[in-house]
Design an enzyme around this catalytic site. Structure first.
Site, PDB file in Angstrom:
ATOM      1  N   LYS A  61     -56.224  -4.230  25.880  1.00 47.71           N
ATOM      2  CA  LYS A  61     -55.074  -3.343  25.847  1.00 47.71           C
ATOM      3  C   LYS A  61     -55.551  -1.936  26.349  1.00 47.71           C
ATOM      4  O   LYS A  61     -56.499  -1.450  25.750  1.00 47.71           O
ATOM      5  CB  LYS A  61     -54.291  -3.210  24.571  1.00 47.71           C
ATOM      6  CG  LYS A  61     -53.101  -2.434  24.650  1.00 47.71           C
ATOM      7  CD  LYS A  61     -52.427  -2.527  23.347  1.00 47.71           C
ATOM      8  CE  LYS A  61     -51.105  -1.435  23.252  1.00 47.71           C
ATOM      9  NZ  LYS A  61     -51.281  -0.252  22.373  1.00 47.71           N
TER      10      LYS A  61
ATOM     11  N   LYS B 185     -39.230 -14.843  58.550  1.00 45.70           N
ATOM     12  CA  LYS B 185     -39.418 -15.659  57.525  1.00 45.70           C
ATOM     13  C   LYS B 185     -39.442 -17.316  58.132  1.00 45.70           C
ATOM     14  O   LYS B 185     -40.056 -18.041  57.475  1.00 45.70           O
ATOM     15  CB  LYS B 185     -38.648 -15.776  56.114  1.00 45.70           C
ATOM     16  CG  LYS B 185     -39.013 -14.296  55.430  1.00 45.70           C
ATOM     17  CD  LYS B 185     -39.588 -14.436  54.161  1.00 45.70           C
ATOM     18  CE  LYS B 185     -39.612 -13.032  53.536  1.00 45.70           C
ATOM     19  NZ  LYS B 185     -40.716 -13.043  52.292  1.00 45.70           N
TER      20      LYS B 185
ATOM     21  N   LYS C  46     -35.400 -10.376  58.607  1.00 47.62           N
ATOM     22  CA  LYS C  46     -36.150 -11.016  57.510  1.00 47.62           C
ATOM     23  C   LYS C  46     -35.930 -12.632  57.957  1.00 47.62           C
ATOM     24  O   LYS C  46     -36.930 -13.326  57.902  1.00 47.62           O
ATOM     25  CB  LYS C  46     -35.490 -10.859  56.085  1.00 47.62           C
ATOM     26  CG  LYS C  46     -36.704 -10.980  55.252  1.00 47.62           C
ATOM     27  CD  LYS C  46     -36.287 -10.302  53.946  1.00 47.62           C
ATOM     28  CE  LYS C  46     -36.559  -9.106  53.678  1.00 47.62           C
ATOM     29  NZ  LYS C  46     -36.224  -8.656  52.204  1.00 47.62           N
TER      30      LYS C  46
ATOM     31  N   ASN D  14     -39.662  -7.067  37.263  1.00 46.27           N
ATOM     32  CA  ASN D  14     -38.181  -6.646  37.935  1.00 46.27           C
ATOM     33  C   ASN D  14     -36.917  -6.958  36.982  1.00 46.27           C
ATOM     34  O   ASN D  14     -36.925  -7.748  36.174  1.00 46.27           O
ATOM     35  CB  ASN D  14     -38.526  -7.239  39.538  1.00 46.27           C
ATOM     36  CG  ASN D  14     -38.196  -8.565  39.627  1.00 46.27           C
ATOM     37  OD1 ASN D  14     -37.292  -9.224  39.086  1.00 46.27           O
ATOM     38  ND2 ASN D  14     -39.426  -9.133  40.098  1.00 46.27           N
TER      39      ASN D  14
END
Ligand code: CTP
Length: 415
Positions: free
Chosen positions: A299, A351, A347, A220
């Site tokens: 690979k 959490k 959230k 990311n």
């Protein structure tokens, strides 16, 4: 770090990029600094001092021999360049021409700026900008090496389209990178509050990587800058700091123990291992929610369309909340692109964390892979705005709030 109204000096020299100093001054104000401006004679050919005095509300110094130099109202009131040099927290040269770099490197003091440079003990930050051939000239590079060895911070120019029509190195660095360098330089020279003495802070940072085969991964855009800024800030304030870090291009934050990891599972193992020592946990890492179910041992070859089967990773934050010792504060981060506050609140509850820093990552210029950030510090009974600033400044504000939670002082509420 507290950057409230610290006086800094922006010195503008005579290059085409001089107009970009206006935006640097504005961003320094955003970050809580009080910029004063000094201009060389040549800089005045590109931007008028009035622009800077209007923005800063301060007189712009343009000469060693100006009306206020040395005398005021007929009485000797001090030497202006010495006064300016000794009262500034940082000297930032934007843009820095080849000429000023040569003067600094050789100690030539023939105008206000070059004289002020010799008279200051404050950190000096230079952001060079010039034609690519000049930039690559051995004389310029030699002067830069001299300055670097002397502790001057160089905000390296980028490559791109130059005003001379050429394309290459020598383009002034992004304004936000210059402001980030100032904040970073000052965070080292300002005394810290020492309000985290005795605490052990566990910080996660960076973006995890989930392998697909031996050479590819799912990753990311997290740079790790926010987590590292938090770690550095906590360390300066007296905490023992452990950083569980996914891969980043950053150098280790000063005074912190860094535990390198790659995958979400490695991050989970390392954070759980250090959890018993921690009194505060800040989960700033961007953790992959999925991993490849079967990682190819060799690979993968190009062979038409391919489907990757993904399986969920563990929710580390949730596990930390479940397994923490009583009294350990847990702070999470949430990157949202829509309904930012509503999703953040949901959230926070889901959490079970003590606080959640919610970032809107839909725009550009703040958030992922940027030097700046903005967000909201959410607690079960409040929401505090974290205005757009450099990540170093934002880290200071977040740690201020965490110290507030720790000491039980009320969190200003607007929700
Ligand atoms: N987090 C975690 N473990 C994961 C995923 C996220 O500990 N496997 C942490 C992050 O470090 C962050 C917080 O959870 O502190 C929120 O991350 P975010 O990606 O915003 O939330 P998700 O739980 O992934 O929820 P969603 O993807 O549904 O928004």
């Amino acid at each position: 770090m507290s950057a409230e109204k610290v006086k800094v000096t922006v010195a503008v020299t005579g290059g085409i990029a001089a107009y970009k100093a206006v935006e640097v001054v504005r961003q320094l104000q955003d970050a809580g600094f009080d910029p004063h401006v000094v201009m060389t004679r040549a800089a005045e050919e590109f931007v008028r001092p009035l622009t800077f005095s209007a923005i800063t509300g301060h007189k712009v110094i343009t000469s060693l021999w100006g009306e206020d130099a040395g005398a005021s109202g007929g009485e000797f009131s001090g030497i202006e360049h010495i006064d300016a040099a000794q009262t500034t927290a940082a000297l930032i040269v934007v843009p820095a021409t080849a000429g000023i770099l040569a003067k600094f490197a050789n100690g030539i003091a023939d105008d206000f700026l070059s004289t002020m440079y010799l008279a200051t003990n404050a950190p000096v930050i230079v952001a060079p900008a010039m034609n690519v051939v000049m930039w690559q000239h051995p004389a310029v590079q030699f002067n830069l090496a001299t300055l670097r060895a002397r502790g001057v911070r160089i905000v390296e120019p980028g490559a791109g389209y130059l005003a001379c029509g050429m394309v290459g190195g020598g383009r002034l660095a992004e304004e936000s990178s210059i402001v980030a360098a100032v904040a970073e330089a000052l965070s080292h020279s300002q005394p810290a509050a020492n309000d985290l003495a005795g605490e052990t802070v566990l910080v996660t940072a960076g973006g995890t990587r989930e392998p697909i085969d031996p050479v590819r991964f799912i990753g990311n855009r997290s740079s790790g800058k926010m987590g590292y800024a938090l770690a550095a800030d906590a360390a300066r304030r007296g905490a023992r700091v452990i950083v569980v870090s996914a891969p980043t291009a950053l150098k280790a934050p000063e005074g912190c123990k860094v535990v390198p990891v790659t995958t979400a599972e490695e991050m989970r193992a390392a954070t759980l291992e250090h959890l018993p020592e921690a009194s505060i946990v800040i989960m700033a890492a961007a953790v992959s929610d999925y991993r490849v179910a079967e990682v190819a041992p060799q690979k993968l070859k190009r062979n038409g369309a391919r489907t990757l089967k993904l399986e969920p990773t563990a929710d580390i934050l949730h596990e930390l909340v479940e397994r923490r010792r009583p009294g350990t504060l847990v702070v999470g981060f949430a990157a949202e692109t829509e309904d930012v506050l509503a999703n953040g609140r949901a959230k926070l509850a889901r959490k079970g964390v003590d606080a959640l820093v919610v970032n809107d990552v839909s725009g550009t210029g703040t958030g992922f892979d940027s030097d700046r950030n903005a967000g909201t510090f959410l607690t079960p009974d409040g929401a505090i705005d974290l205005p757009a600033s450099t990540k170093a400044v934002m880290a200071g504000r977040i740690v201020d709030r965490i110290v507030g939670l720790r000491t039980g002082s009320p969190q200003t509420s607007r929700a």
